[in-house]
Design an enzyme around this catalytic site. Structure first.
Site, short mmCIF file in Angstrom:
data_model
loop_
_atom_site.label_atom_id
_atom_site.label_comp_id
_atom_site.label_asym_id
_atom_site.label_seq_id
_atom_site.Cartn_x
_atom_site.Cartn_y
_atom_site.Cartn_z
N LYS A 93 44.71 52.48 31.34
CA LYS A 93 44.37 51.89 30.03
C LYS A 93 45.55 51.95 29.07
O LYS A 93 45.69 51.07 28.23
CB LYS A 93 43.16 52.61 29.42
N LYS B 1 38.21 44.78 41.88
CA LYS B 1 36.81 45.02 41.49
C LYS B 1 36.37 44.01 40.43
O LYS B 1 37.16 43.64 39.57
CB LYS B 1 36.75 46.45 40.90
N LYS C 36 34.13 43.80 33.73
CA LYS C 36 33.61 43.15 32.53
C LYS C 36 34.73 42.74 31.59
O LYS C 36 34.52 41.96 30.68
CB LYS C 36 32.56 44.03 31.83
#
Ligand code: TRP
Length: 342
Positions: free
Chosen positions: A125, A207, A210
């Site tokens: 992140k 993966k 969202k």
């Protein structure tokens, strides 16, 4: 988790506790549905269950206020629409229970810089949001430990990507228990079996996420039937024609997984069903079973979202329940540390 059947074993008078949380950042995907939301209901009967909308976690990344608020209602409503009865499970919003932030701070002081530096999610992140590598992003695992330890959770159902965070929660609990006297239950991650891992429709080695920028890569739980069917039609496959699980056939493997998840059929059964039929027909069929699966969830969701006042009342009740348990743990912690009680 060692033995899910035995949530109640050994101490029939006291159920074990399950806690999990979902962040209200972005629209939840089919991966969230099969990996967590649709499975949380399995625990209801045998465990004391706490499910949290982790809004404090979401602000480690910049959020648009109106969207954060909307997503918080949405995740809360989705918990219910996916089958969690708010009378049988404690459903609450993290920021409504102030004990999370409070214990989060305390646990920051029992969490080491080195440990936090090793977290893969932090590394990912901070690379992705290089302009906003804030302290909250770094200490996030200590807050997550607080979420878990406040409820003395035995089991934490999470995706594989969160395993490292549950491990650090275990380390923090053990460290605190060792420094004082046993205070926290040491939690265990419960990772659903492999096979339910849903990949991106556009880059099937990644993966489904969202936060994917490409709209066609993810199926959102709240997508319309037409969108779902259209996205599956565009799903990336390979130059083969035969609906079979195989190496290097990530796209088709993923579609077979999704079809299995939606219908409960095994991969072999899916292969048989589509033997001799082409990819086009298969993609359409996956779209249809997926839309069928999600449509009752969406109907229930729409019904709940149409009445925000009732959702708000449920949130309040959930927060009160959660707070009852959380405040007991927090008082115990404060006493052990040596804070003065008034
Ligand atoms: N960090 C989790 C995620 O991003 C969400 C989360 C916050 C969580 N607190 C938790 C999960 C406590 C399990 C238990 O998916």
């Amino acid at each position: 988790m060692t033995d899910i059947q035995n949530g109640n074993a050994g101490a029939p008078e006291k159920k074990k506790t399950v806690l999990s949380a979902v962040q209200p950042s972005g629209n939840l995907t089919l991966g969230n549905y099969f990996g967590s939301l649709s499975r949380f209901g399995e625990f209801t009967e045998m465990f004391d269950c706490y499910y949290c909308v982790a809004d404090l976690h979401s602000i480690t990344v910049r959020q648009v206020p109106a969207e954060l608020r909307r997503h918080t209602y949405e995740v809360y409503a989705l918990y219910i629409a996916c089958g969690l009865d708010p009378k049988e499970n404690v459903l609450f919003v993290q920021s409504h229970v102030h004990e999370h932030a409070e214990l989060g701070w305390i646990l920051d002081c029992y969490t080491m810089f080195g440990e936090l530096s090793r977290m893969t999610q932090f590394k990912d992140k901070s690379a992705k949001h290089a302009d906003n590598v804030n302290a909250g992003l770094f200490t996030y695992p200590a807050l997550m430990a607080a979420d878990i330890l406040l409820y003395q959770a035995d089991y934490v159902p999470v995706g594989a990507d969160q395993k490292q965070h549950v491990e650090i929660a275990r380390d923090i609990a053990t460290r605190f228990n060792g420094a004082y006297t046993p205070t926290f239950t040491v939690p265990e991650a419960y990772i659903p079996k492999e096979g339910a891992k849903i990949m991106s429709l556009q880059e099937p080695t990644k993966k489904m996420s969202k936060s994917d920028k490409n709209e066609n890569a993810s199926i959102y739980i709240l997508d319309s039937r037409d969108d779902i069917i259209r996205k599956f039609k565009r799903a990336v496959t390979d130059s083969d024609t035969c609906v079979r699980v195989g190496e290097g056939k990530d796209g088709i493997n993923n579609l077979i997984t999704i079809y299995s998840c939606c219908t409960g059929k095994s991969a072999e059964e899916v292969e048989c069903e589509f033997d001799g039929r082409g990819y086009g027909e298969f993609k359409l069929a996956v779209g249809e079973v997926c839309a069928d699966k999600l449509s009752p969830v969406k109907d229930k969701f729409d019904e709940l979202m149409a009445d925000k006042a009732s959702l708000g009342a449920l949130m309040k009740e959930g927060a009160e329940h959660a707070s009852y348990r959380a405040s007991r743990t927090l008082s115990k912690v404060k006493r052990k540390i040596g804070f003065v009680e008034i």
